[in-house]
Design a protein around this motif. Sequence first.
Motif, PDB file in Angstrom:
ATOM      1  N   TYR A 102      15.013  31.372  -5.798  1.00 52.70           N
ATOM      2  CA  TYR A 102      15.539  32.723  -5.599  1.00 52.70           C
ATOM      3  C   TYR A 102      15.951  33.354  -6.930  1.00 52.70           C
ATOM      4  N   VAL A 103      16.489  32.520  -7.826  1.00 58.85           N
ATOM      5  CA  VAL A 103      16.885  33.019  -9.133  1.00 58.85           C
ATOM      6  C   VAL A 103      15.667  33.539  -9.902  1.00 58.85           C
ATOM      7  N   GLN A 104      14.587  32.778  -9.873  1.00 57.19           N
ATOM      8  CA  GLN A 104      13.381  33.186 -10.596  1.00 57.19           C
ATOM      9  C   GLN A 104      12.776  34.450 -10.004  1.00 57.19           C
ATOM     10  N   ARG A 105      12.795  34.534  -8.668  1.00 52.64           N
ATOM     11  CA  ARG A 105      12.264  35.742  -8.027  1.00 52.64           C
ATOM     12  C   ARG A 105      13.112  36.961  -8.370  1.00 52.64           C
ATOM     13  N   MET A 106      14.435  36.781  -8.344  1.00 49.89           N
ATOM     14  CA  MET A 106      15.324  37.897  -8.684  1.00 49.89           C
ATOM     15  C   MET A 106      15.189  38.277 -10.153  1.00 49.89           C
ATOM     16  N   GLU A 107      15.046  37.272 -11.021  1.00 45.62           N
ATOM     17  CA  GLU A 107      14.886  37.540 -12.446  1.00 45.62           C
ATOM     18  C   GLU A 107      13.645  38.388 -12.704  1.00 45.62           C
ATOM     19  N   LYS A 108      12.556  38.041 -12.051  1.00 43.58           N
ATOM     20  CA  LYS A 108      11.309  38.786 -12.245  1.00 43.58           C
ATOM     21  C   LYS A 108      11.466  40.229 -11.795  1.00 43.58           C
ATOM     22  N   LYS A 109      12.082  40.447 -10.628  1.00 43.13           N
ATOM     23  CA  LYS A 109      12.263  41.807 -10.116  1.00 43.13           C
ATOM     24  C   LYS A 109      13.206  42.613 -10.996  1.00 43.13           C
ATOM     25  N   LEU A 110      14.314  41.993 -11.427  1.00 43.26           N
ATOM     26  CA  LEU A 110      15.288  42.712 -12.243  1.00 43.26           C
ATOM     27  C   LEU A 110      14.688  43.101 -13.593  1.00 43.26           C
ATOM     28  N   LEU A 111      13.945  42.189 -14.216  1.00 38.60           N
ATOM     29  CA  LEU A 111      13.321  42.508 -15.494  1.00 38.60           C
ATOM     30  C   LEU A 111      12.285  43.612 -15.343  1.00 38.60           C
ATOM     31  N   TRP A 112      11.536  43.568 -14.237  1.00 37.52           N
ATOM     32  CA  TRP A 112      10.526  44.603 -13.976  1.00 37.52           C
ATOM     33  C   TRP A 112      11.192  45.972 -13.783  1.00 37.52           C
ATOM     34  N   CYS A 113      12.288  45.996 -13.011  1.00 36.28           N
ATOM     35  CA  CYS A 113      13.011  47.258 -12.788  1.00 36.28           C
ATOM     36  C   CYS A 113      13.662  47.753 -14.083  1.00 36.28           C
ATOM     37  N   ALA A 114      14.279  46.822 -14.826  1.00 38.84           N
ATOM     38  CA  ALA A 114      14.942  47.216 -16.076  1.00 38.84           C
ATOM     39  C   ALA A 114      13.940  47.764 -17.080  1.00 38.84           C
ATOM     40  N   TYR A 115      12.731  47.207 -17.093  1.00 37.89           N
ATOM     41  CA  TYR A 115      11.688  47.681 -18.003  1.00 37.89           C
ATOM     42  C   TYR A 115      11.365  49.151 -17.740  1.00 37.89           C
ATOM     43  N   TRP A 116      11.172  49.504 -16.464  1.00 36.72           N
ATOM     44  CA  TRP A 116      10.808  50.887 -16.144  1.00 36.72           C
ATOM     45  C   TRP A 116      11.994  51.826 -16.245  1.00 36.72           C
ATOM     46  N   VAL A 117      13.193  51.361 -15.906  1.00 37.36           N
ATOM     47  CA  VAL A 117      14.385  52.210 -16.100  1.00 37.36           C
ATOM     48  C   VAL A 117      14.570  52.516 -17.577  1.00 37.36           C
ATOM     49  N   GLY A 118      14.383  51.492 -18.432  1.00 35.01           N
ATOM     50  CA  GLY A 118      14.506  51.712 -19.871  1.00 35.01           C
ATOM     51  C   GLY A 118      13.490  52.712 -20.390  1.00 35.01           C
ATOM     52  N   LEU A 119      12.242  52.606 -19.912  1.00 36.30           N
ATOM     53  CA  LEU A 119      11.224  53.569 -20.334  1.00 36.30           C
ATOM     54  C   LEU A 119      11.556  54.973 -19.850  1.00 36.30           C
ATOM     55  N   GLY A 120      12.136  55.069 -18.654  1.00 37.66           N
ATOM     56  CA  GLY A 120      12.547  56.378 -18.152  1.00 37.66           C
ATOM     57  C   GLY A 120      13.650  56.990 -18.982  1.00 37.66           C
ATOM     58  N   ILE A 121      14.616  56.175 -19.394  1.00 36.75           N
ATOM     59  CA  ILE A 121      15.698  56.672 -20.249  1.00 36.75           C
ATOM     60  C   ILE A 121      15.136  57.137 -21.586  1.00 36.75           C
TER      61      ILE A 121
END
Length: 405
Positions: A102-121
């Motif tokens: 579950y940690v690895q799955r959450m890590e992948k999703k969070l990094l993916w979301c953070a990547y696009w949020v950062g690009l949006g900012i």
Amino acid sequence: MAENGTDCDQRRIGMSKEQHNGSFTEPSSLSKQKQKEREERQNIVLWRKPLITLQYFFLETLINLKEWTIKLWHRRRIVVSLLLLLAVLTSAYYIEGAHQQYVQRMEKKLLWCAYWVGLGILSSVGLGTGLHTFLLYLGPHIASVTLAAYECNSVDFPEPPYPDQIICPDEEGVEGSISLWTIISKVRLEACMWGAGTAIGELPPYFMARAARLSGAEPDDEEYQEFEEMLEHAETAQDFASRAKLAVQNLVQKVGFFGILACASIPNPLFDLAGITCGHFLVPFWTFFGATLIGKAIIKMHIQKLFVIITFSKHIVEQMVSLIGAVPSLGPSLQKPFQQYLESQRLKLHHKADGAPQGENWLSWMFEKLVIVMVCYFILSIINSMAQSYAKRLQQKMSSEEKTK
């Protein structure tokens, strides 16, 4: 909100003269002085004054680091709590156990979301010049998913390698099973995260204008000064740009939540003005941010996604390539690299890239170089903007010293 704006305008009219060295200075001379200082700051760029620009950039960076350190020290309880939470999460991340999946799955999703949020900012905050990450990253990503979906007749790309690399699943999909909604659903998470990032990037103008209004201090921002000048000359504005800015300001001020929502839901280069207007007229934070988030992350993003998906759908792309071939004399020579690029992409999707002819396509080469140029320009704009901010600090310091003489 309108009453607050009227009171502010009355105060501004009453302060038509500023006391300087025991006498009053006419507003025209003050505006000329400010214009002269602004022109001097604009000349501080790397290609004109590289040494001074770099020196001012490093000094401004040190000042900002000092200010942020002081702010964090004043909020040390929150900082300590976040550090403790980070320590707990780090322990859970490294300790072996059944929870690791579950940690690895959450890590992948969070990094993916953070990547696009950062690009949006980055797209809406660039200290004066944003990095157009939709054209460079999100748009091409949606386009590649669209082309792959029509080629594979499926969006069930194996993970991994998706999203780093797109390949067709082993089981072939049914011909005609792909629809607009299927592709929209596939790219919804990254698109909404990017839109949320652009909404977060609109907060600095709002907070700057709100703080300036509450404190009465002059903010260190050119756009806010232009906004105040626009309010002063609202009745005499004639050019299209001024009328467009006034229309945005009036829509946001009078309509409120739905006015902000309307401005945020369409591609609008003047939306920074909406943030300044909301901050200046003390619009509640959640009214401004809620409308901006809904407009940018949901409504506007679906409009942009639809445009990209329709543009890169299979039959539209084939028609575009055929139209390129119909151009007199140059058509066939221009059409060939596009056909080669599309064919190479199809081979990659079906695990047949090894048998494809080697050699870099000039379209891929041009896009990579375009990304490098735009990222370099973005970095240069940040350096120039921070150097100009330090130059303004020096000008304000000299002005205050002259007043105390």
